[in-house]
Design an enzyme around this catalytic site. Structure first.
Site: not given
Ligand code: BGC
Length: 351
Positions: A314, A176, A106
């Site tokens: 997402e 998210h 991210h």
């Molecule tokens: C990811 C997860 C992660 C979550 C929070 C999601 O987009 O795919 O693996 O735990 O975000 O960080």
């Protein structure tokens, strides 16, 4: 459409966190905040017309600062994972600060999800913008990015991500939010029905980094082509699920064409009748069933969330795409404009 705003809190640096409320003619509303250009709530009707907030969130603004779940946030510069926290572009290798083992998730510690964005209010939308300096998060080029939230009288929430950069770079933005269509404090989402327009998904190694293949969903617990309960196959003995303690993979949207808005899928709560149709211009959709929500800050009602109390859907480019030439290209060149759209359309399923 009415848009109001109020001060909500402060970052540790003393920047104001502002909450914006967009209320449509039917009284349904969404809240967005300049911290991480995030979606804080969506109050939409069930089949009796009763409004409930279907977006998970925290009981206080402080909990949104640097949170592990990225609750409702706009995630960039590169959403999802970059394997080995590196990628190459035009023969130059860029090393990114890792924040999940050897990999970057991210956008790393410098993620735009934890920054205060500038805001402007237009007639029926709120537009957040941000400048990300060359090298931030390890990414080349000075980038300017925007997240625009538009809320319609028909309860369509349209999110437009756009970005420009003065050097070749990569970009991948997503929202998210975690949804629970029964209401954010209603417990497990495993009874929700999900349908995805996807006959393939992106398999990964145990550390969630794509192998570079696409696998058919047919005959696997990853098959959501026909609507099925999220809980039906979630405990299947299938490494692509067990490695992540639930669903946490990217599905390749069938019929995707660059710059064309297509339907990715539909999430339904059969009890309240609330339904959310997801449209996007992006090639992938990460289905993440909140497998690690437990232990995160208290939810809006003051009670902690349990794992699988919300589902994130997402819309995004494929994870680690810069390291897989066969994946849809996420490169952004100077003079070009990255522009991607996500629409969450709320209505009800009549029984
Ligand atoms: C990811 C997860 C992660 C979550 C929070 C999601 O987009 O795919 O693996 O735990 O975000 O960080």
């Amino acid at each position: 459409m009415e848009i109001t705003q109020k001060p909500w809190g402060f970052t540790p640096e003393g920047e104001a966190i502002i909450l914006y409320t967009l209320t449509n003619s039917s009284g349904a509303s969404v809240e967005v905040a300049n911290l991480g250009a995030s979606l804080i709530s969506a109050r939409v009707p069930d089949r009796e017309g009763v409004l409930a907030d279907v977006v998970l969130g925290y009981s206080d603004w402080k909990s949104y600062i640097g949170d592990g779940p990225y609750m409702g946030k706009s995630v960039g510069r590169y959403a999802n994972r970059m394997g080995g926290a590196r990628f190459s572009l035009d023969g130059i290798e860029y090393l990114l600060p890792p924040n999940e083992g050897r990999n970057q998730l991210h956008g790393g510690a410098a993620t735009l999800a934890n920054k205060i964005w500038e805001a402007r209010v237009e007639s029926n939308r709120v537009v957040f913008s941000i400048s990300s300096p060359d090298g931030e998060g390890g990414y080349p080029g000075n980038m300017t990015a925007e997240t625009a939230y538009h809320w319609s009288d028909e309860c369509e929430l349209e999110i437009v991500y756009s970005a420009e950069c003065d050097a070749p770079t990569v970009a991948n933005f997503t929202n998210h939010a975690y949804f629970n269509l029964a209401g954010e404090a209603s417990g497990s989402v495993l009874g929700h029905l999900l349908q995805l327009n996807a006959s393939k998904f992106v398999p990964t190694r145990p550390d969630n980094i794509p192998t570079g293949e696409l696998w058919q969903v047919e005959g696997t617990p990853m098959d959501f082509r026909e609507a099925k309960a999220l809980g039906r196959d979630i405990d299947a003995d299938y490494p692509q699920i067990t490695d992540a303690a639930g669903y946490d993979r990217c599905w390749a949207i069938d019929g995707w064409r660059r710059n064309i808005l297509g339907e990715a899928g539909v999430l339904t709560d059969p009890v309240s009748g609330r339904r959310m149709t997801i449209l996007t211009s992006q090639p992938g959709i990460q289905l993440y069933t909140g497998n690690f929500l437990q232990g995160s800050p208290a939810g809006k009602s003051g009670r902690p969330y349990a794992n699988r109390d919300g589902v994130a859907l997402e819309c995004q480019g494929f994870p680690d795409a810069p390291n897989h030439p066969n994946f849809p290209d996420q490169t952004l060149k100077p003079g070009e404009r990255y522009i991607q759209k996500i629409v969450y359309k709320f209505d009800v399923l009549q029984s």
